[in-house]
Design an enzyme around this catalytic site. Structure first.
Site, mmCIF file in Angstrom:
data_model
loop_
_atom_site.group_PDB
_atom_site.id
_atom_site.type_symbol
_atom_site.label_atom_id
_atom_site.label_comp_id
_atom_site.label_asym_id
_atom_site.label_seq_id
_atom_site.Cartn_x
_atom_site.Cartn_y
_atom_site.Cartn_z
ATOM 1 C CD GLU A 36 83.639 31.324 11.788
ATOM 2 O OE1 GLU A 36 84.157 31.497 12.910
ATOM 3 O OE2 GLU A 36 84.279 30.930 10.798
ATOM 4 C CG ASP B 182 87.782 36.495 18.316
ATOM 5 O OD1 ASP B 182 87.918 35.586 17.474
ATOM 6 O OD2 ASP B 182 86.754 36.668 18.974
#
Length: 266
Positions: free
Chosen positions: A54, A65
C-alpha cells in the site's frame, strides 16, 4: 479501452489464505525520506513476506493518519514530492518485485490530477488500484466508471460507525478487498487491536464480503496472527514507517520479516 493486467490483489490474498493464515499488507508513504529510498523500502517489504504493498500518496491534510505517517508525509512534501512521482515509484517497485501495489490516496489529489488520467497512469505504472479513505461509494461515480474501464481495484473503508447500508455499499463497490478500520480515530501502533475489529469484519461477512483486511494499529506478529484468525489480511503501516525513519531500509526489512511470522501461524 485500457485493460489492467497487473498483479491481482484478490488472487494474492486468496493464495495467502490457502497457504497460511492470511495476507499481510504493508503501507509506506511514497517519497519518504526520498523517492528512491521509499522504492527500496517497498521492495524490502515484498522480499520479506509482505503480500501487498500500500503506497501512500503524501497529502497536506491527512485526516486519517497518525503522527508517524503525518511526519513522513510532511517531510516528503517538504522535499518537493509531486503527485506524478507516485507513478514512477510504482513502476520501479513493480519492475523489481512480483507484488500487487495499491496506491492509498485522499480524493482531492486525484480530482486535481484528473480521474481518468490518474487511472490510466496507474495502469501504465503497473499499479493494481486505489485505496480511497475519504471517498464513499455513493460519491464515487467518476472513480467507479474509470476503474471499470481500466479494471483497477477499488478499496473502500468500513468502520465501527458504519451503518448496515454503508457496509453493504462498501462490499458491493469494492474490488480486491474491503478495508476494515479496527478503531475510530487515526492510524498508529497500539498495544492492542480493538475488539471492534472483529465486529466490523463480522458485519462485513454478513453483508457478503469476499475479502476484508484489518488496519489501524497493528504493530506486532502476535497482532497479525490475532487479526488473521478472523480477517483475510492484516494491514501494517505506522510500524513500518517508524522502522524506516529510525533504521532505514534494513530496519524495514527486519521489521517485515518479524511481523510476517504472524501470518505463518495456523
Amino acid at each position: 479501452m485500457s485493460t489492467n493486467t497487473n498483479a491481482s490483489v484478490a488472487s494474492t490474498i486468496d493464495a495467502a489464505n490457502a497457504e497460511r493464515a492470511g495476507a499481510v499488507v504493508g503501507y509506506l508513504p511514497a517519497g519518504f525520506p526520498d523517492v528512491q529510498t521509499s522504492v527500496d523500502a517497498a521492495v524490502a517489504l515484498a522480499e520479506n513476506g509482505v503480500d501487498v504493498i500500500e503506497l501512500g500518496l503524501p497529502y497536506s491534510d491527512p485526516v486519517m493518519d497518525g503522527a508517524v505517517i503525518q511526519r513522513a508525509a510532511e517531510e516528503s512534501l517538504a522535499n518537493g514530492f509531486k503527485v506524478a512521482q507516485v507513478f514512477d515509484a510504482v513502476e520501479q517497485i513493480t519492475s523489481r518485485a512480483d507484488v500487487p501495489v495499491l496506491v492509498m490516496t485522499y480524493w482531492n489529489p486525484v480530482l486535481r490530477y484528473g480521474v481518468d488520467r490518474f487511472a490510466d497512469d496507474l495502469v501504465a505504472a503497473g499499479a493494481s488500484g486505489l485505496i480511497t479513505p475519504d471517498l464513499i461509494p455513493d460519491e464515487a461515480r467518476e472513480w467507479m466508471d474509470a476503474s471499470e474501464r481500466t479494471h483497477l481495484d477499488r478499496v473502500f473503508l468500513a468502520a465501527p460507525s458504519s451503518t448496515d447500508a454503508r457496509m453493504h455499499q462498501a462490499v458491493e463497490a469494492s474490488r480486491g478487498f474491503v478495508y476494515a478500520v479496527s478503531t475510530m480515530g487515526v492510524t498508529g501502533a497500539r498495544l492492542g487491536v480493538d475488539a471492534a475489529a472483529r465486529t466490523v469484519v463480522s458485519r462485513l461477512r454478513d453483508a457478503g464480503v469476499d475479502r476484508t483486511c484489518v488496519g489501524l494499529g497493528i504493530s506486532t506478529a502476535d497482532q497479525v496472527a490475532e487479526v488473521l484468525e478472523y480477517a483475510d489480511g492484516a494491514i501494517v503501516g505506522s510500524a513500518f514507517v517508524r522502522a524506516l525513519a529510525d533504521l532505514g531500509v534494513r530496519g524495514v526489512a527486519d521489521r517485515a520479516a518479524d511481523l510476517t511470522t504472524g501470518a505463518q501461524r495456523r
